[in-house]
Motif scaffolding. Sequence first.
Motif, PDB file in Angstrom:
ATOM      1  N   VAL A  96       0.818  -1.096   0.026  1.00 13.98           N
ATOM      2  CA  VAL A  96      -0.005  -0.040   0.072  1.00 13.98           C
ATOM      3  C   VAL A  96       0.649   1.082  -0.111  1.00 13.98           C
ATOM      4  CG1 VAL A  96      -1.674   1.244   1.365  1.00 13.98           C
ATOM      5  CG2 VAL A  96      -2.025  -1.030   1.181  1.00 13.98           C
ATOM      6  N   GLU A  97       2.012   1.349   0.877  1.00 13.75           N
ATOM      7  CA  GLU A  97       2.875   2.390   0.934  1.00 13.75           C
ATOM      8  C   GLU A  97       3.546   2.549  -0.340  1.00 13.75           C
ATOM      9  OE1 GLU A  97       5.044   1.626   4.365  1.00 13.75           O
ATOM     10  OE2 GLU A  97       3.503   2.591   5.646  1.00 13.75           O
ATOM     11  N   ALA A 144      -6.947  -3.202   0.642  1.00 13.51           N
ATOM     12  CA  ALA A 144      -5.578  -2.429   0.402  1.00 13.51           C
ATOM     13  C   ALA A 144      -5.904  -1.341  -0.560  1.00 13.51           C
ATOM     14  CB  ALA A 144      -4.756  -3.450   0.043  1.00 13.51           C
ATOM     15  N   TYR A 145      -6.600  -1.431  -1.686  1.00 16.64           N
ATOM     16  CA  TYR A 145      -6.966  -0.443  -2.586  1.00 16.64           C
ATOM     17  C   TYR A 145      -7.616   0.926  -1.691  1.00 16.64           C
ATOM     18  CZ  TYR A 145      -8.956   2.725  -5.561  1.00 16.64           C
ATOM     19  OH  TYR A 145      -9.392   3.781  -6.130  1.00 16.64           O
ATOM     20  N   VAL A 146      -8.571   0.549  -0.827  1.00 14.94           N
ATOM     21  CA  VAL A 146      -9.062   1.690  -0.096  1.00 14.94           C
ATOM     22  C   VAL A 146      -7.764   2.571   0.501  1.00 14.94           C
ATOM     23  CG1 VAL A 146     -10.600   2.299   1.693  1.00 14.94           C
ATOM     24  CG2 VAL A 146     -11.366   0.727   0.031  1.00 14.94           C
ATOM     25  N   GLY A 164      -2.765   7.538  -0.449  1.00 14.95           N
ATOM     26  CA  GLY A 164      -1.782   7.910  -1.601  1.00 14.95           C
ATOM     27  C   GLY A 164      -2.363   8.280  -3.007  1.00 14.95           C
ATOM     28  N   GLY A 165      -3.455   8.273  -2.888  1.00 14.68           N
ATOM     29  CA  GLY A 165      -4.212   8.817  -4.373  1.00 14.68           C
ATOM     30  C   GLY A 165      -4.387   7.870  -5.396  1.00 14.68           C
ATOM     31  N   LYS A 179      -0.809   7.352  -8.391  1.00 13.17           N
ATOM     32  CA  LYS A 179      -1.178   8.597  -8.893  1.00 13.17           C
ATOM     33  C   LYS A 179      -0.146   9.274  -9.875  1.00 13.17           C
ATOM     34  CE  LYS A 179       0.664  11.428  -5.185  1.00 13.17           C
ATOM     35  NZ  LYS A 179       1.573  10.250  -4.767  1.00 13.17           N
ATOM     36  N   ASP A 180       1.203   8.740  -9.712  1.00 10.40           N
ATOM     37  CA  ASP A 180       2.159   9.434 -10.425  1.00 10.40           C
ATOM     38  C   ASP A 180       2.245   8.648 -12.065  1.00 10.40           C
ATOM     39  OD1 ASP A 180       3.055  11.014  -8.399  1.00 10.40           O
ATOM     40  OD2 ASP A 180       4.019   9.174  -7.645  1.00 10.40           O
TER      41      ASP A 180
END
Length: 293
Positions: free
Chosen positions: A72-73, A89-91, A97-98, A233-234
């Motif tokens: 997740v991190e 884990a997605y939530v 972390g977006g 998100k990147d």
Amino acid sequence: MKKFILTLIILSMLMGLVACKPKEKDELQLGFVPLVDQDKLEDLTEPLTNILTDKLGKKVSMFTSTNYVGVVEALGSGKVDFAIIPPFAYVLANKNGGAEVLLSALNKDGKNYYRSELLVRKDSGIKEAYEKDGYEALKGKKVAFVDPESASGYIYPGAMLVKGGLDLEKDIEYMFAGGHDKAVQMLLNGDVDVCATYEGAEKKLMKDFDGLEGLEVLEYTEKIPYVCVAASKDLSDDMKKKIKEVFQNDLSSGEGKEACEKIFNLTGFVEATNDDFQNVIDTAKIMNVDLEK
């Protein structure tokens, strides 16, 4: 002079837009949670990463962690570019972390949901007691959950026990095994009386463990959204689009489908949005889980 200043402002704005655009990487990291041992996962995922490498035109390598929160991190920080992860884990990855959900997976029955189960040993007498006294039969028992961030291995079965009237901190003694296979192994070894895992885990693990025929299902939870494909998100919009296309085309038929089935019994992928995970959020609230951590 005014025209010159205006030109500088426009150039600065354009440079800012360029700076904000995600930079494409030469190698992409695909994240997995530890559903099975690291060595087994590497063997299982190699065909999948090979297909992704070929179709995306970039080297795709596997990333995993000893626990769910590590993946997740990594997804939130951009260390992992995209991941095949369970719903809770997605939530967490989305809230903190977006991360963006791209697709929801379909299981062997063609459904984008599954269930969790509580397993006990047939010779323990727990099921007979449960059929008579309900969840009261579990008081004082040792329970193996999988991971605090696992929907099927903790959040949903834990919420089921809570709704059944149990206080997890007072009525049972619980621990986290660190993996679904490890939770089942603890039950087989007699280290615990009950274990929580995903539906059918004892059948999938049959070739790895002896004695699984001595286990039985105590109870099933309500429906849980199935695993999903999520992106950092990147990651650029173009790459997100390519990843969706590969999963929906190349990994939903032929050799690609076979590779996915061997890992998580994935048989296809459909569009998904954050609304699909509201039930996960509501269930987490029952467990007093802080989603903003």
